[in-house]
Design a protein around this motif. Sequence first.
Motif, mmCIF file in Angstrom:
data_model
loop_
_atom_site.group_PDB
_atom_site.id
_atom_site.type_symbol
_atom_site.label_atom_id
_atom_site.label_comp_id
_atom_site.label_asym_id
_atom_site.label_seq_id
_atom_site.Cartn_x
_atom_site.Cartn_y
_atom_site.Cartn_z
ATOM 1 N N THR A 1 0.853 -1.180 0.000
ATOM 2 C CA THR A 1 0.000 0.000 0.000
ATOM 3 C C THR A 1 0.888 1.227 0.000
ATOM 4 O O THR A 1 1.962 1.227 0.602
ATOM 5 N N GLU A 2 0.465 2.252 -0.728
ATOM 6 C CA GLU A 2 1.175 3.539 -0.714
ATOM 7 C C GLU A 2 0.348 4.520 0.102
ATOM 8 O O GLU A 2 -0.837 4.724 -0.170
ATOM 9 N N LEU A 3 0.979 5.116 1.102
ATOM 10 C CA LEU A 3 0.296 6.037 1.997
ATOM 11 C C LEU A 3 0.873 7.444 1.862
ATOM 12 O O LEU A 3 2.073 7.609 1.653
ATOM 13 N N GLU A 4 0.004 8.413 1.994
ATOM 14 C CA GLU A 4 0.415 9.823 2.022
ATOM 15 C C GLU A 4 0.249 10.311 3.461
ATOM 16 O O GLU A 4 -0.864 10.555 3.927
ATOM 17 N N ILE A 5 1.374 10.386 4.166
ATOM 18 C CA ILE A 5 1.341 10.629 5.613
ATOM 19 C C ILE A 5 1.231 12.124 5.925
ATOM 20 O O ILE A 5 2.004 12.937 5.412
ATOM 21 N N TYR A 6 0.267 12.447 6.785
ATOM 22 C CA TYR A 6 0.137 13.791 7.342
ATOM 23 C C TYR A 6 0.410 13.686 8.839
ATOM 24 O O TYR A 6 -0.411 13.213 9.610
ATOM 25 N N ASP A 7 1.603 14.119 9.216
ATOM 26 C CA ASP A 7 2.085 14.052 10.591
ATOM 27 C C ASP A 7 2.401 15.473 11.022
ATOM 28 O O ASP A 7 2.951 16.258 10.243
ATOM 29 N N GLU A 8 2.102 15.823 12.260
ATOM 30 C CA GLU A 8 2.346 17.189 12.732
ATOM 31 C C GLU A 8 3.822 17.573 12.685
ATOM 32 O O GLU A 8 4.165 18.759 12.693
ATOM 33 N N ASN A 9 4.704 16.578 12.589
ATOM 34 C CA ASN A 9 6.136 16.861 12.502
ATOM 35 C C ASN A 9 6.611 17.057 11.062
ATOM 36 O O ASN A 9 7.771 17.411 10.839
ATOM 37 N N CYS A 10 5.726 16.816 10.081
ATOM 38 C CA CYS A 10 6.097 16.956 8.671
ATOM 39 C C CYS A 10 5.886 18.395 8.210
ATOM 40 O O CYS A 10 4.906 19.045 8.598
ATOM 41 N N SER B 1 18.229 17.428 -8.266
ATOM 42 C CA SER B 1 19.675 17.654 -8.244
ATOM 43 C C SER B 1 20.035 18.804 -7.309
ATOM 44 O O SER B 1 21.023 18.734 -6.563
ATOM 45 N N GLU B 2 19.241 19.856 -7.318
ATOM 46 C CA GLU B 2 19.494 21.009 -6.444
ATOM 47 C C GLU B 2 19.219 20.665 -4.988
ATOM 48 O O GLU B 2 19.968 21.045 -4.090
ATOM 49 N N ARG B 3 18.138 19.941 -4.750
ATOM 50 C CA ARG B 3 17.787 19.576 -3.375
ATOM 51 C C ARG B 3 18.861 18.682 -2.756
ATOM 52 O O ARG B 3 19.218 18.837 -1.585
ATOM 53 N N ILE B 4 19.399 17.747 -3.532
ATOM 54 C CA ILE B 4 20.438 16.867 -2.998
ATOM 55 C C ILE B 4 21.701 17.652 -2.678
ATOM 56 O O ILE B 4 22.380 17.371 -1.679
ATOM 57 N N GLY C 1 8.927 16.998 3.069
ATOM 58 C CA GLY C 1 8.592 16.416 4.366
ATOM 59 C C GLY C 1 9.460 16.880 5.514
ATOM 60 O O GLY C 1 8.960 17.151 6.605
ATOM 61 N N VAL C 2 10.783 16.949 5.302
ATOM 62 C CA VAL C 2 11.696 17.337 6.380
ATOM 63 C C VAL C 2 12.602 18.454 5.890
ATOM 64 O O VAL C 2 12.791 18.662 4.688
ATOM 65 N N LYS C 3 13.170 19.161 6.844
ATOM 66 C CA LYS C 3 14.110 20.224 6.476
ATOM 67 C C LYS C 3 15.479 19.657 6.123
ATOM 68 O O LYS C 3 16.099 20.062 5.149
ATOM 69 N N LYS C 4 15.945 18.697 6.941
ATOM 70 C CA LYS C 4 17.309 18.214 6.747
ATOM 71 C C LYS C 4 17.460 16.705 6.941
ATOM 72 O O LYS C 4 18.189 16.053 6.208
ATOM 73 N N SER C 5 16.753 16.138 7.944
ATOM 74 C CA SER C 5 17.009 14.747 8.311
ATOM 75 C C SER C 5 15.724 13.947 8.433
ATOM 76 O O SER C 5 14.694 14.453 8.897
ATOM 77 N N LEU C 6 15.792 12.675 8.043
ATOM 78 C CA LEU C 6 14.633 11.785 8.178
ATOM 79 C C LEU C 6 14.237 11.582 9.629
ATOM 80 O O LEU C 6 13.091 11.217 9.930
ATOM 81 N N PHE D 1 13.155 12.117 -3.052
ATOM 82 C CA PHE D 1 13.663 13.456 -3.350
ATOM 83 C C PHE D 1 12.730 14.312 -4.198
ATOM 84 O O PHE D 1 13.016 15.489 -4.433
ATOM 85 N N THR D 2 11.637 13.756 -4.717
ATOM 86 C CA THR D 2 10.780 14.539 -5.594
ATOM 87 C C THR D 2 10.216 15.747 -4.853
ATOM 88 O O THR D 2 9.990 15.700 -3.638
ATOM 89 N N PRO D 3 10.002 16.862 -5.557
ATOM 90 C CA PRO D 3 9.647 18.114 -4.870
ATOM 91 C C PRO D 3 8.366 18.052 -4.052
ATOM 92 O O PRO D 3 8.219 18.784 -3.079
ATOM 93 N N PHE D 4 7.440 17.196 -4.450
ATOM 94 C CA PHE D 4 6.146 17.154 -3.777
ATOM 95 C C PHE D 4 5.925 15.793 -3.111
ATOM 96 O O PHE D 4 6.274 14.759 -3.653
ATOM 97 N N LYS D 5 5.381 15.806 -1.942
ATOM 98 C CA LYS D 5 4.907 14.594 -1.273
ATOM 99 C C LYS D 5 6.003 13.545 -1.123
ATOM 100 O O LYS D 5 5.805 12.375 -1.445
ATOM 101 N N SER D 6 7.142 13.975 -0.627
ATOM 102 C CA SER D 6 8.227 13.033 -0.399
ATOM 103 C C SER D 6 9.003 13.429 0.848
ATOM 104 O O SER D 6 8.874 14.543 1.357
#
Length: 368
Positions: A69-78, A272-275, A149-154, A139-144
């Motif tokens: 299953t593929e889930l789109e997570i909405y977490d208050e920390n995201c 490429s820029e995000r990485i 999802g995070v600023k710097k770290s998983l 790494f995709t710009p949306f929903k990843s």
Amino acid sequence: MKITAAPSLTLPTIIKYAADIKGINMIGIIDCHVPEVLNELESMIGNGEAYQLTEGGVRFSGITLLLGTELEIYDENCNGPIHVLCYLPSIDSMRVFGEWLAHRMKNRHLSSQRIYEHAQAIQAKVRRLNGLFIPAHVFTPFKSLYGKGVKKSLTEVFNPDLIDGIELGLSSDTAMAEQLEELGRYPFLSNSDAHSLEKMAREYQIVQMKQPSFMEFKWALQEREGRKIVANYGLNPLLGKYHQTICAICSKKVDGESCTNCQINKVIKGVSERIKELASRKTKKIQRPPYIHQVPLEFLPKVGKQTLRKLRDHFGTDMNIIHSVPYEELQKVVSMQVVNGIRMARTGTLPIEAGGGGKYGKIDIKNY
């Protein structure tokens, strides 16, 4: 079998096309939490078309299905929604997971789902059910994970000990992803994220295991007793839809924070820029399987439906055509332009215009 997928992407057609046309031995389908999908699987098992493996997965003729299953997570920390893949070993365990999800989503009868729950609670539930938890197209710009999802770290969202692998996505490869030191502990997966039959197997991995089953795949991710990922195959990242940074208004390439053409600060940041922003590796690189760039046949000039049919009728699966059939055999069936395209794809010499902003890269016809 996604909401945005082609109508032809049904369970029977996926199984047949993956095995007969694409040459896949194991495939994951990501809406198996849906009761109707589980009922269809049980019906096919009852009719003798398939059977459940004791080591997990559903076996059809020539191919094993992993229940996902593929889930789109909405977490208050995201900072934004994150897509993840969850694979369970059996129909029973997927039914349990589906019931658990049903209390946290609006309509479990749809495929990709928004779920309002703490990410680590989802991870823990998957682990209790002996499943696999894999952040998708990270790494995709949306929903990843790293796109929004995070600023710097998983670790801002996930428990790092409850991640089983990292799906790279179409716009990155191993060389790009390994620049993030925190990903060093995880195997990299190259999956197609297919929304149509033709898009299947544009990315895949060769896995060394005793048989194509859920448990063997899990042990391969853990590199237990010789099981392992042997090689990743995937698009040249330039062909991905989000490789370079693009102006959201005029779709021109952007270097920096705003478009010099529109004078507007509204860009879709490329992978490429995000990485580059996230790059953190300070220690020695770890040994990983080779990542082999491939170009799907449909990307090549002069390869339309009729040429595709001719190639497949003569040479079988797409994997065989893309990587193995001798050039002199290809010349007997298709034009030299098509043969040269396959040759250049194999040798990594195809000129490519990079994709971005939601548009795939393409072969540069002017320099072809």
